[in-house]
Design a protein around this motif. Structure first.
Motif, PDB file in Angstrom:
ATOM      1  N   GLY A   1     -99.050 -30.816  30.138  1.00  0.00           N
ATOM      2  CA  GLY A   1     -99.058 -29.437  30.576  1.00  0.00           C
ATOM      3  C   GLY A   1    -100.159 -28.696  29.835  1.00  0.00           C
ATOM      4  O   GLY A   1    -101.115 -28.199  30.410  1.00  0.00           O
ATOM      5  N   TYR A   2    -100.037 -28.698  28.498  1.00  0.00           N
ATOM      6  CA  TYR A   2    -101.059 -28.071  27.665  1.00  0.00           C
ATOM      7  C   TYR A   2    -102.183 -29.043  27.335  1.00  0.00           C
ATOM      8  O   TYR A   2    -103.303 -28.641  27.099  1.00  0.00           O
ATOM      9  CB  TYR A   2    -100.418 -27.561  26.376  1.00  0.00           C
ATOM     10  CG  TYR A   2    -101.193 -26.466  25.695  1.00  0.00           C
ATOM     11  CD1 TYR A   2    -101.462 -25.275  26.365  1.00  0.00           C
ATOM     12  CD2 TYR A   2    -101.635 -26.600  24.394  1.00  0.00           C
ATOM     13  CE1 TYR A   2    -102.164 -24.260  25.748  1.00  0.00           C
ATOM     14  CE2 TYR A   2    -102.331 -25.587  23.764  1.00  0.00           C
ATOM     15  CZ  TYR A   2    -102.600 -24.423  24.446  1.00  0.00           C
ATOM     16  OH  TYR A   2    -103.291 -23.410  23.830  1.00  0.00           O
ATOM     17  N   ALA A   3    -101.850 -30.333  27.296  1.00  0.00           N
ATOM     18  CA  ALA A   3    -102.827 -31.405  27.099  1.00  0.00           C
ATOM     19  C   ALA A   3    -103.701 -31.159  25.866  1.00  0.00           C
ATOM     20  O   ALA A   3    -104.917 -31.036  25.944  1.00  0.00           O
ATOM     21  CB  ALA A   3    -103.700 -31.577  28.343  1.00  0.00           C
ATOM     22  N   SER A   4    -103.059 -31.137  24.719  1.00  0.00           N
ATOM     23  CA  SER A   4    -103.765 -30.812  23.478  1.00  0.00           C
ATOM     24  C   SER A   4    -104.186 -32.054  22.711  1.00  0.00           C
ATOM     25  O   SER A   4    -103.367 -32.918  22.398  1.00  0.00           O
ATOM     26  CB  SER A   4    -102.867 -29.949  22.585  1.00  0.00           C
ATOM     27  OG  SER A   4    -103.504 -29.668  21.368  1.00  0.00           O
ATOM     28  N   MET A   5    -105.466 -32.143  22.411  1.00  0.00           N
ATOM     29  CA  MET A   5    -105.943 -33.222  21.559  1.00  0.00           C
ATOM     30  C   MET A   5    -105.357 -33.081  20.155  1.00  0.00           C
ATOM     31  O   MET A   5    -105.108 -31.984  19.679  1.00  0.00           O
ATOM     32  CB  MET A   5    -107.472 -33.208  21.495  1.00  0.00           C
ATOM     33  CG  MET A   5    -108.153 -33.528  22.817  1.00  0.00           C
ATOM     34  SD  MET A   5    -109.964 -33.412  22.728  1.00  0.00           S
ATOM     35  CE  MET A   5    -110.324 -34.855  21.709  1.00  0.00           C
ATOM     36  N   GLY A   6    -105.145 -34.224  19.509  1.00  0.00           N
ATOM     37  CA  GLY A   6    -104.639 -34.234  18.146  1.00  0.00           C
ATOM     38  C   GLY A   6    -103.151 -34.484  18.027  1.00  0.00           C
ATOM     39  O   GLY A   6    -102.626 -34.598  16.921  1.00  0.00           O
ATOM     40  N   ILE A   7    -102.444 -34.606  19.150  1.00  0.00           N
ATOM     41  CA  ILE A   7    -100.995 -34.768  19.095  1.00  0.00           C
ATOM     42  C   ILE A   7    -100.565 -36.193  18.743  1.00  0.00           C
ATOM     43  O   ILE A   7     -99.429 -36.420  18.330  1.00  0.00           O
ATOM     44  CB  ILE A   7    -100.360 -34.337  20.438  1.00  0.00           C
ATOM     45  CG1 ILE A   7     -98.845 -34.117  20.281  1.00  0.00           C
ATOM     46  CG2 ILE A   7    -100.671 -35.348  21.545  1.00  0.00           C
ATOM     47  CD1 ILE A   7     -98.180 -33.514  21.495  1.00  0.00           C
ATOM     48  N   GLY A   8    -101.469 -37.166  18.854  1.00  0.00           N
ATOM     49  CA  GLY A   8    -101.090 -38.569  18.740  1.00  0.00           C
ATOM     50  C   GLY A   8    -100.439 -38.959  17.427  1.00  0.00           C
ATOM     51  O   GLY A   8     -99.296 -39.451  17.414  1.00  0.00           O
ATOM     52  N   ILE A   9    -101.118 -38.782  16.308  1.00  0.00           N
ATOM     53  CA  ILE A   9    -100.577 -39.208  15.013  1.00  0.00           C
ATOM     54  C   ILE A   9     -99.335 -38.393  14.630  1.00  0.00           C
ATOM     55  O   ILE A   9     -98.292 -38.980  14.292  1.00  0.00           O
ATOM     56  CB  ILE A   9    -101.647 -39.124  13.913  1.00  0.00           C
ATOM     57  CG1 ILE A   9    -102.836 -40.045  14.234  1.00  0.00           C
ATOM     58  CG2 ILE A   9    -101.040 -39.494  12.552  1.00  0.00           C
ATOM     59  CD1 ILE A   9    -102.488 -41.509  14.293  1.00  0.00           C
ATOM     60  N   PRO A  10     -99.376 -37.060  14.675  1.00  0.00           N
ATOM     61  CA  PRO A  10     -98.152 -36.308  14.348  1.00  0.00           C
ATOM     62  C   PRO A  10     -96.995 -36.647  15.272  1.00  0.00           C
ATOM     63  O   PRO A  10     -95.850 -36.784  14.824  1.00  0.00           O
ATOM     64  CB  PRO A  10     -98.581 -34.846  14.508  1.00  0.00           C
ATOM     65  CG  PRO A  10    -100.063 -34.849  14.413  1.00  0.00           C
ATOM     66  CD  PRO A  10    -100.500 -36.159  14.965  1.00  0.00           C
ATOM     67  N   GLY A  11     -97.292 -36.796  16.570  1.00  0.00           N
ATOM     68  CA  GLY A  11     -96.230 -37.122  17.520  1.00  0.00           C
ATOM     69  C   GLY A  11     -95.596 -38.462  17.238  1.00  0.00           C
ATOM     70  O   GLY A  11     -94.376 -38.635  17.351  1.00  0.00           O
ATOM     71  N   ALA A  12     -96.407 -39.438  16.855  1.00  0.00           N
ATOM     72  CA  ALA A  12     -95.879 -40.770  16.540  1.00  0.00           C
ATOM     73  C   ALA A  12     -94.993 -40.729  15.299  1.00  0.00           C
ATOM     74  O   ALA A  12     -93.959 -41.411  15.240  1.00  0.00           O
ATOM     75  CB  ALA A  12     -97.031 -41.749  16.355  1.00  0.00           C
TER      76      ALA A  12
END
Length: 529
Positions: A403-414
């Motif tokens: 929806g927002y498609a924000s770069m940088g979410i990968g490591i924190p999200g994992a």
């Protein structure tokens, strides 16, 4: 007790497990109160944006608001991207921010900005606390608002004098929320008639199915109805992709194979569909499709999304009522579309080319992971490949910000996914652009002792923008960059780093990394051409 202690008791009352935070001077009392809690674990991160990303992913996986906290001014504004991401992606989140004492609000003051006004447009509800006695009401309202369909972000600002103010208030007991409405018998009958008359119905399955924990009723409905399904990117896993009815996912603004099914369809059943993911003007450009809207809320107003009937209520209950009233279909009009999708997914999946083809990376990643393991995709060119062609079998096992498609979410999200599901293996799939936006959280992963694996798709460019520049202008500008040695970078953070020298080395490295008890980074050169 003082306000900050009361606030923490209210969070405990809401069964909060973690608070993702960066400490600050104006949150001294809050951090101290959290530190004395026996039920809540403080997760200290290296940047407030990561704290908000973690809270959002926690909310998406559990259905309960993830909580993040930061100080006033730059601490609060650093949360903004993650708060907006959760709000647009429909994940429940509560942000707590400190603030200067109320006595300073009428004048210029160090680090003071009107955070409540700044964050109001990107939250469902937010407010400033002026009295410690109002904390229980504010916390309860924030949690109920964040959780209610459609979920999103809430924000509370706690001035430092309110955090220290004495109060005799107590947490408000939790009570069950209101039941969602049910479609009327007449509405169910009308929907069934439309479906039974249709020669080529198609389901557009969105994230609302997963939020409602309705994949069971959804799959039972399909056993009876035999209608093909195209998922949105965030709806992946509602139906397993090894089911003959699955057309994988749709979400690109340009033509793709699954678009053919929408062209052939004469009726679209949109179930749990959020328009923010994939605009109706793309899949219904001539506004000529009959649409049935099945969701927890009324349809958004859109010229290209005008349902003939709306079935509003709990998605699972609606589908259960509808099951049995739909005539099963003997043929699948979209079978040739699925065959083409499977051919695209398998093409070059065992290619030995180096740098690796994205199909090879996805093939090996899927082979190494169990069906219930989790991939958190960052945003970039790789996301489009994962979204469209990575086979998914269970809900919330491929997490994509779309929806927002924000770069940088990968490591924190994992990291957040691993905290929620400690027994599952978790991979952060990142482009080299998004990876370096939050790579500092590798230290957080190492400190917490969580074993995630970051797979970095390495092409030295903001690849999706580069591709679009070439398509539009025939040239590029401002999209290429250099990178550090990702193996050495990983080792500097105290985690393992790997770099396959040929395509055949990637799978064994990945399998080994997934079995380890520490975080790993795998630097994978990729060729999207």
């Amino acid at each position: 007790m003082k306000g900050s202690d009361l606030l923490v008791e209210c969070l405990e009352n809401e069964k909060v497990e973690f608070v993702f935070q960066v400490p600050g001077e104006e949150t001294l009392a809050l951090t101290d109160s959290l530190g004395r809690s026996k039920r809540i674990k403080i997760i200290t991160v290296r940047h407030e944006q990561a704290a908000a990303f973690m809270a959002g992913v926690y909310g998406r996986l559990t259905g309960r608001p993830g909580v993040c906290a930061a100080t006033l001014g730059p601490g609060a504004t650093n949360l903004a991207t993650g708060i907006a991401d959760a709000n647009v992606d429909r994940a429940p989140l509560l942000a707590l921010t400190g603030q200067a004492a109320l006595e300073h609000f009428h004048k210029e003051y160090h680090q003071y900005v009107d955070v409540v006004s700044i964050l109001r447009p990107i939250t469902k509800w937010n407010t400033r606390l002026y009295k410690a006695d109002t904390i229980p009401e504010a916390i309860t309202k924030a949690f109920r608002t964040a959780e209610a369909e459609k979920p999103g972000s809430c924000h509370l600002e706690i001035p430092e004098d309110i955090a220290d103010q004495a109060s005799r208030a107590t947490p408000i007991p939790r009570i069950a929320g209101p039941e969602q409405p049910r479609p009327t018998t007449s509405q169910i009958e009308q929907a069934a008639q439309l479906l039974n008359k249709s020669k080529a119905p198609l389901i557009l399955a969105g994230n609302g199915i997963i939020r409602a924990r309705a994949t069971g009723p959804f799959r039972k409905f399909l056993v009876e109805a035999k209608i093909p399904v195209a998922h949105t990117f965030m709806g992946k896993g509602a139906l397993p992709d090894n089911d003959p009815l699955s057309l994988y996912a749709i979400g690109l603004p340009s033509q793709e194979i699954v678009s053919k099914a929408f062209e052939l369809a004469d009726l679209i059943i949109a179930i749990g569909y959020d328009l923010v993911e994939y605009a109706p003007s793309i899949w219904n450009p001539h506004n000529d499709k009959t649409i049935i809207h099945v969701d927890s809320t009324n349809a958004e107003v859109d010229m290209n999304y005008q349902p003939s009937i709306q079935l509003v209520g709990h998605i699972g209950e609606t589908l259960t009522i509808l099951t049995g009233q739909i005539k099963a279909r003997s043929t699948n009009f979209a079978k040739s579309v699925r065959d083409s999708i499977l051919a695209e997914a398998s093409a070059r999946s065992e290619d030995e080319a180096y740098p690796l083809k994205p199909q090879r990376i996805l093939h090996d990643l899927r082979k190494a992971m169990n069906h219930e393991d989790i991939v958190v995709s960052d945003v970039g060119d790789h996301k489009l490949w994962i979204s469209r062609l990575f086979p998914t079998y269970e809900p919330n096992t491929v997490l994509i910000s779309n929806g927002y498609a924000s770069m940088g979410i990968g490591i924190p999200g994992a990291i957040a996914a691993k905290l929620v599901h400690s027994q599952r293996r978790v991979v952060a799939a990142c482009g080299d652009g998004g990876f370096l936006m939050t790579a500092h959280e590798l230290e957080t992963a190492h400190r917490l002792g969580v074993n995630i694996v970051a797979v970095v798709f390495h092409d030295n460019a903001y690849g999706s923008i580069k591709r679009k520049q070439l398509a539009r202008f025939g040239r590029t500008s401002g999209v290429d960059f250099g990178n550090p040695d990702f193996v050495k970078l990983a080792e500097a953070f105290g985690v393992k780093g790997y770099h396959p020298q040929r395509a055949s080395e990637f799978l064994p490295l990945l399998e080994s990394a997934l079995e380890q008890r520490e975080t790993s980074v795998i630097d994978v050169p990729v060729d999207y051409s």
